[in-house]
Scaffold this active site. Structure first.
Site, PDB file in Angstrom:
ATOM      1  N   ARG A 257     -14.849 -17.891  -5.687  1.00  0.00           N
ATOM      2  CA  ARG A 257     -15.742 -18.199  -6.813  1.00  0.00           C
ATOM      3  C   ARG A 257     -16.563 -16.949  -7.120  1.00  0.00           C
ATOM      4  NH1 ARG A 257     -20.243 -21.834  -5.166  1.00  0.00           N
ATOM      5  NH2 ARG A 257     -21.466 -19.983  -5.584  1.00  0.00           N
ATOM      6  N   HIS A 261     -22.418 -21.303  -8.585  1.00  0.00           N
ATOM      7  CA  HIS A 261     -21.733 -22.604  -8.559  1.00  0.00           C
ATOM      8  C   HIS A 261     -21.717 -23.235  -9.953  1.00  0.00           C
ATOM      9  CE1 HIS A 261     -20.627 -26.666  -7.510  1.00  0.00           C
ATOM     10  NE2 HIS A 261     -21.759 -27.093  -8.022  1.00  0.00           N
ATOM     11  N   TYR A 270     -27.559 -16.759  -1.288  1.00  0.00           N
ATOM     12  CA  TYR A 270     -26.816 -17.117  -0.069  1.00  0.00           C
ATOM     13  C   TYR A 270     -25.525 -16.326   0.139  1.00  0.00           C
ATOM     14  CZ  TYR A 270     -24.470 -20.081  -3.557  1.00  0.00           C
ATOM     15  OH  TYR A 270     -23.819 -20.532  -4.665  1.00  0.00           O
TER      16      TYR A 270
END
Ligand SMILES: Cc1ncc(C[n+]2csc(CCOP(=O)(O)OP(=O)(O)O)c2C)c(N)n1
Ligand SMILES: [Mg+2]
Length: 358
Positions: A257, A261, A270
Site C-alpha cells: 500500500r 489507508h 507508523y
C-alpha cells in the site's frame, strides 16, 4: 522421538514481468498481443490518475473520504481484464480498476465516496457494490456462488479482500463452505502488507496467506500483485476453473500500500518511509512502462499524450459528479429496511417536521 514437525509451506511467488520491465517467461497466448498491453497500460494509468484526482477532491473538501488504490492497480486491472461480463464481481474498496473496466463510471465512484449510496447503482446489475465491513463480502460471494451452482450456471464469482480480512471469521467460514460445496468462487487477497496501521507480521504467523487454502482443501496460489501479466495469467486459470465446475481458488496477490489507508489516515505515524520507498521501486505501472519502452517504442511523448487524453476523460466525469444535486437527507431513513419499522418511521416524521419548521 517427536511427532510434531515444523511445516515449511511451498508457495512460490509467481512473476512474469520483473521490476526492470523484462518478461521472465513466455506469456500465455491471450497475453501476447501488444495491442492488449497498451490497452491494459492505459487502464492502469486511467485508474491512477482518477485515484489521484479523487484524493485531491477529498483534500479540497469536495469528497467525504476515499480509499486510494495507489500501488495496487495491477491486481484490480487484471481482474477487470480477465472476468467475463456475466461473471459476478463482489468487490472491496480498492477495486476501482476492475469496476471502471466493468462499466462503473468515475462519477459513480465519486458519488459513493461523496456520501451518496446511489453511486453504488452502476455497472453490471449482477455485480455487488462496495463492501466496507471487513471480510463480510466473502460470505456474500460464497452465497452468490452457491446460487450459481444450484442453478448450474457456468459463471464465476470473484471477490477480493485485504490481508487483514484474512484474519476474520468470515474469511474462514466462506472458504470452508466454498471447499466443501466446490463453489465457483475465486478469492483474491490484496496483500498490501498493512491493515490500517497493523503490519502483516502482527496480523498472522503464517508465512504466506496462500497457504491458508490448504486447510480448506482448495488450491492456493501466490502471485506478484505488481505484475499485471502474472495476475492476468493466474486469474484466467482460476476463473476458468470456476466456470467449468473445478471449484474455488484462493489467490494471494503480494503488493504494498503506497498510500495512507484512507484519506482519514496518516501512515507517516507508523510506517517506515524507507520500506515504502523500496516498495515504490517495485510498483506496477513503472515496470509496465519499462516493458513498453523495451518492446513497443514507448517514450515520454507517448506517455504525455496518453495522460492528457485520460485527464480530459477524468475532468468530464469530475464535472458531472460536482454538478449532481445534493442527496436527499430522507435517503438515510428510506433504504435500510424493506418495510420501515415504526420507530424509524417516527424519527423520519420528526425530522421532516423539524426541517419544515426551520
Ligand atoms: C468488520 C470491520 N471491522 C473493522 C473495520 C475498520 N477497518 C476498516 S479497513 C480496516 C483494515 C483492513 O485491512 P485489510 O483487510 O488488510 O485491507 P486494506 O485496507 O489494507 O486493503 C479496518 C480494520 C471495518 N471496516 N469492518
Ligand atoms: Mg491490507
Amino acid at each position: 522421538m517427536s511427532f510434531i514437525r515444523e511445516v515449511t509451506p511451498d508457495f512460490p511467488l509467481h512473476c512474469l514481468l520483473d521490476a526492470s520491465g523484462r518478461l521472465t517467461a513466455a506469456l500465455p497466448d491471450f497475453l501476447a498481443d501488444q495491442a492488449l498491453w497498451l490497452e491494459a497500460y492505459t487502464h492502469l494509468w486511467r485508474t491512477r490518475l482518477f485515484d489521484r484526482r479523487a484524493v485531491a477532491l477529498q483534500r479540497t473538501g469536495q469528497l467525504g473520504t476515499y480509499a486510494s488504490c495507489l500501488g495496487q492497480e495491477a491486481i484490480s486491472a487484471a481482474i477487470g481484464f480477465r472476468m467475463h461480463p456475466d461473471d459476478i464481481l463482489v468487490p472491496y474498496y480498492r477495486d476501482q480498476a476492475a469496476q471502471l473496466r466493468r462499466g462503473v463510471h468515475m462519477q459513480s465512484i465519486l458519488r459513493f465516496w461523496g456520501g451518496d449510496e446511489w453511486g453504488a447503482h452502476d455497472g453490471p446489475p449482477h455485480d455487488l457494490s462496495w463492501c466496507i465491513p471487513i471480510a463480510t463480502q466473502i460470505t456474500h460471494a460464497a452465497g452468490v456462488a452457491t446460487a450459481l451452482k444450484l442453478r448450474h450456471l457456468p459463471q464465476a464469482v470473484l471477490t477480493t479482500c485485504g490481508d487483514g480480512a484474512s484474519s476474520r471469521g468470515d474469511f474462514y467460514e466462506a472458504l470452508n463452505l466454498a471447499g466443501v460445496w466446490h463453489l465457483p468462487l475465486v478469492l483474491v487477497i490484496n496483500n498490501n502488507q498493512w491493515a490500517i496501521s497493523v503490519p502483516l507480521s502482527q496480523q498472522t504467523a503464517a508465512a504466506t496467506l496462500a497457504q491458508k487454502a490448504v486447510a480448506f482443501g482448495i488450491p492456493g496460489v501466490r502471485v506478484d500483485g505488481n505484475d499485471f501479466f502474472a495476475m492476468a495469467a493466474v486469474l484466467e486459470e482460476a476463473l476458468q476453473r470456476a466456470r467449468t465446475g473445478k471449484g474455488p481458488t484462493l489467490v494471494e496477490a503480494v503488493t504494498y500500500r503506497l498510500c495512507d489507508h484512507t484519506t482519514a489516515d496518516d501512515m507517516s505515524r507508523y510506517a517506515d518511509p524507507a520500506a515504502r520507498d523500496a516498495a515504490a521501486a517495485l510498483e506496477p505501472l513503472l515496470r509496465f512502462r519499462r516493458l513498453l519502452e523495451h518492446e513497443c517504442g514507448w517514450d515520454e511523448s507517448s506517455q504525455q499524450a496518453m495522460e492528457a487524453e485520460l485527464n480530459r476523460e477524468i475532468a468530464a466525469e469530475v464535472d458531472s459528479y460536482l454538478a449532481l444535486p445534493p442527496s436527499r437527507p430522507e435517503d438515510m431513513f428510506d433504504y435500510l429496511y424493506a418495510a420501515m419499522p415504526e420507530d424509524l418511521s417516527r424519527q423520519k416524521s420528526d425530522w421532516l417536521a423539524r426541517r419544515a419548521a426551520s
